[in-house]
Scaffold this active site. Sequence first.
Site, short mmCIF file in Angstrom:
data_model
loop_
_atom_site.label_atom_id
_atom_site.label_comp_id
_atom_site.label_asym_id
_atom_site.label_seq_id
_atom_site.Cartn_x
_atom_site.Cartn_y
_atom_site.Cartn_z
N HIS A 47 -16.10 -5.33 -14.14
CA HIS A 47 -15.36 -4.41 -15.01
C HIS A 47 -15.98 -4.31 -16.41
O HIS A 47 -15.38 -3.71 -17.29
CB HIS A 47 -13.90 -4.84 -15.12
N SER A 83 -9.89 -8.48 -13.90
CA SER A 83 -9.66 -7.14 -13.37
C SER A 83 -8.24 -6.63 -13.58
O SER A 83 -8.04 -5.45 -13.84
CB SER A 83 -10.01 -7.09 -11.89
N LYS A 107 -17.48 0.80 -10.09
CA LYS A 107 -16.47 1.03 -11.13
C LYS A 107 -17.07 1.96 -12.20
O LYS A 107 -17.21 3.14 -11.94
CB LYS A 107 -15.97 -0.30 -11.64
C1 LIG Z 1 -13.77 -8.51 -10.62
C2 LIG Z 1 -14.18 -7.81 -9.36
N1 LIG Z 1 -15.23 -8.26 -8.67
C3 LIG Z 1 -15.64 -7.68 -7.54
C4 LIG Z 1 -15.00 -6.59 -7.03
C5 LIG Z 1 -15.49 -5.97 -5.75
O1 LIG Z 1 -16.34 -4.90 -6.02
P1 LIG Z 1 -16.56 -3.76 -4.93
O2 LIG Z 1 -15.40 -2.82 -5.03
O3 LIG Z 1 -17.86 -3.15 -5.30
O4 LIG Z 1 -16.61 -4.43 -3.59
C6 LIG Z 1 -13.89 -6.06 -7.71
C7 LIG Z 1 -13.13 -4.88 -7.27
O5 LIG Z 1 -13.05 -4.34 -6.29
C8 LIG Z 1 -13.47 -6.69 -8.90
O6 LIG Z 1 -12.40 -6.24 -9.56
#
Ligand SMILES: Cc1ncc(COP(=O)(O)O)c(C=O)c1O
Length: 394
Positions: A211, A183, A243
Site C-alpha cells: 500500500h 492495509s 494497488k
Molecule cells: C499488505 C498487503 N500485502 C499483500 C497483498 C496481496 O496483494 P495482491 O492483491 O497483489 O495479491 C495485499 C492485498 O491484497 C495487501 O493488502
Amino acid sequence: MGSVSALEILKSRVADQQARGLTRRLVSVVPSCGRFVSVRGRRCLLMASNDYLGLAAHPRLAQASLEAALACGAGSGASRLISGTLEAHLELERAIARFKHTPAALFFPTGYMTNLGVVSTLAAEGDLIVSDQLNHASLIDACRLSHAEVQVYPHGDVARAEELLSQGPAHGMRLLVSDGVFSMDGDLAPLPALLAAARRQDALLVIDDAHATGVWGATGRGTMEHFGLEPGPEVVMLGTFSKALGGLGGFAAGAPEVIEALVHGARSLLYSTAPPPAQAAVALAALELVDAEPWRRERLHTLSALLRRRLAEAGLVVACESGPIVPMLTGSAQAALELAEGLWQRGVFAPAVRPPTVPEGASRIRLTVTAAHEEQDIEDAAQALILAAREAGL
Ligand SMILES: Cc1ncc(COP(=O)(O)O)c(C=O)c1O
C-alpha cells in the site's frame, strides 16, 4: 452419502459465520475502477478501491496490455524455470530493481504469492520470524507455511520485536516482518526503528510495501523513501502491482543473494505458470507513469487531507492521520454493515470490513481516496459519511 454429509458440514460452517453477522457476498461492481460504479443497481461514487493513483483505467496501461498480447500471445505457457521466462519479465525485473534502489528483483504472479514465496523461502524450520500483530493475511499465511518459529509482537512495538529477535536461534535465520503501510488501518510501520533493530540483531527486515509503492515518498518509491532510508542488503522490499500501480502482480526487491535464494526455493514462483506478457508490460508501463505523472500522488495526498479535515470538522474520528486509507471504526460488524448501507443509499460505495479481515470488535468502514477523484467527490463522500454515521448513532 458421504458427499451429502460433506456438503451439510460446509453449509453449517457458512451458516455459523452468517449468524455472527459475517455474511460474505461477491457483489458485482461495474466498471471495476474510476470514479463512479454501479452497485446493486445504484450509481455510486467508488470510495473502496486500492487504485490509489487512478492508473487502472489509464489508456497507456490498456495500450501496453494490448500491444504485448498481440506481439507475444495471451499466455506464457510454463513456469519461470521451464520455458515461461520472457524478455518482458526480465526487463520488468530490471526496472523494479532501479525503482526500488536494490541490486536485484523478482516478479511474481500476485502480491499474495510473493509474500508466501518469500517468507517461506527465507525462513525454515529452526529459524525465527518476528511478525507485527496487524500484518496482512498473506504474511500470516506465509509465516505458517515456513515451519519456522513465529513470534508476534504488539502492533508497532519495536522494543518487543527486538527483544523477541534477541531470543532467536544462535545460528538460524532471524526475520523481522512488517507491512510498510498497514492495509486496514493505513498507518506506517516505524521503519527507521525496525531497521535499526534488525541491524543490531543480525536479522533480515522484510517490508511489504503493497500500500506504499507509488503512494509514499517524494517520488513514490514507498516507505523507505518516505523515511529517508536506503535499502541495504539486510532489507527485502515486497510490493504489488495490484494497488497504486493499477494492474496485477507482485515483486520482491533486494540483495542478489536473496533473489537467488527465491529462484531456488520460492514454490509459489516455481510451481505456478509465469504471468502472461501483457501483465508484465502493464506493470512496466505503470512504473514509468509513477515518474511521468507525479501530480497523481500530490493530488492523492491533497484529497486525502481534505477528506480527513471535513470529517474532523464534523467531529468524526478516523483511525489514521494521513494517506489515502481512511478507516472509521464502528466496533460491531452489524454497525459496520448499517453504516455501509447508509453510504450506499447516499450513492457512496465503501463496504463494511469485518473479522477475520480485522480483529473482533474492530469492524469498520474503510474509505479510500484515489487520484481519479475530484474535489467535489470528496466533499460528497464526507457529507454522506457524516449523515450515515449520525443515522447509525455513531
Ligand atoms: C499488505 C498487503 N500485502 C499483500 C497483498 C496481496 O496483494 P495482491 O492483491 O497483489 O495479491 C495485499 C492485498 O491484497 C495487501 O493488502
